[in-house]
Design a protein around this motif. Sequence first.
Motif, PDB file in Angstrom:
ATOM      1  N   PHE A 186       6.636   3.293 -49.630  1.00 49.02           N
ATOM      2  CA  PHE A 186       6.196   2.465 -50.752  1.00 49.02           C
ATOM      3  C   PHE A 186       6.687   1.026 -50.637  1.00 49.02           C
ATOM      4  N   ASP A 187       7.379   0.733 -49.526  1.00 44.62           N
ATOM      5  CA  ASP A 187       7.841  -0.631 -49.242  1.00 44.62           C
ATOM      6  C   ASP A 187       8.586  -1.217 -50.447  1.00 44.62           C
ATOM      7  N   ILE A 188       9.607  -0.501 -50.905  1.00 45.87           N
ATOM      8  CA  ILE A 188      10.383  -0.936 -52.064  1.00 45.87           C
ATOM      9  C   ILE A 188      11.130  -2.217 -51.738  1.00 45.87           C
TER      10      ILE A 188
ATOM     11  N   ALA B 291      16.565  12.285 -48.312  1.00 44.61           N
ATOM     12  CA  ALA B 291      15.303  12.217 -47.574  1.00 44.61           C
ATOM     13  C   ALA B 291      14.187  11.660 -48.445  1.00 44.61           C
ATOM     14  N   GLY B 292      14.131  12.089 -49.692  1.00 44.40           N
ATOM     15  CA  GLY B 292      13.084  11.599 -50.590  1.00 44.40           C
ATOM     16  C   GLY B 292      13.212  10.115 -50.888  1.00 44.40           C
ATOM     17  N   THR B 293      14.458   9.659 -51.086  1.00 49.53           N
ATOM     18  CA  THR B 293      14.673   8.235 -51.356  1.00 49.53           C
ATOM     19  C   THR B 293      14.331   7.384 -50.141  1.00 49.53           C
ATOM     20  N   LEU B 294      14.721   7.848 -48.946  1.00 50.41           N
ATOM     21  CA  LEU B 294      14.407   7.116 -47.725  1.00 50.41           C
ATOM     22  C   LEU B 294      12.896   7.045 -47.502  1.00 50.41           C
TER      23      LEU B 294
END
Length: 293
Positions: A184-186, A175-178
């Motif tokens: 943050f528009d990685i 969830a944090g990575t998604l």
Amino acid sequence: MTRAATVAVRQTPKPAEEIMRSNNPVFNRSEEFNRSGGAAYQDFGQQYDGYAQPGSPTTESRTQGRMTIDSVVQSTAITLGITMIAAIATWLVTPEITPETGIPSSLLAAVTLGSGAAFILSLVNSFKRVISPALVIAFAVAEGVAMGALSELFNAVYGGSIIVQAVLGTFAAFAGTLAAYKFFDIQVGNKFRTFVIAAMFGMVALSLLEVVLGMFGGNNLGLFEDGMLGLVFAIAGLVLGVFMLILDFDFVERGVAAGIPERESWRAAFGLLVSLVWIYTNLLRILAILQSD
């Protein structure tokens, strides 16, 4: 250059071959994803679907049978659910570990056979050009057997709370990575992809070397032990698993934009499952090492 021209340049979609190319070994065997737009879909190279008018006949004909976020979620839910069911079933059917009986041979066999079958199926799925949902499901079953037996082993040695912590930590990492990827528009560049792929193969090679040395009685590298080297290796594996998730999200986003076939949702589900299992096993090792200190 006028402001109108600047806006037009910014809104011009990337060439189809750039949109659809991936360096992820799980995804780069997909013919649809890696072909140029003109070769894979003769009408895709003329217009980017995201810029067509909603409800038009052209848009409706192009979106039928294409991968969507919903299809990826459904395929991922199926594979993850099968993995969890297989893990729970393995936990229930294998004998308990007691001080009197020690580690049952059936439990060790489940870990060995499950992980071995999962490794072979992961190679087949990774290098298969046309993804097979049946093979992805078979991989989920094998991975579930291995994870269920491994979890039972860790539960007996380190206590039941370690399993709950690892499961919650895995979903929290997902969830944090998604959230970070979206908010943050990685942007995933080629250098980042190359680094993650090289690190992944390097870690797999070191792990296999450790296993081989242990089987033939050689001096282990200490990568799977409870010392500092083992902790560093597990933390590096956890970070790498998060990076793998970013590549998975990038594949889904680019694949949906490119309008690749719906069956590629199973390739996305396979990649996500690999990353989640990778994160879970490294979290287990980190928690185990911290509890043993």
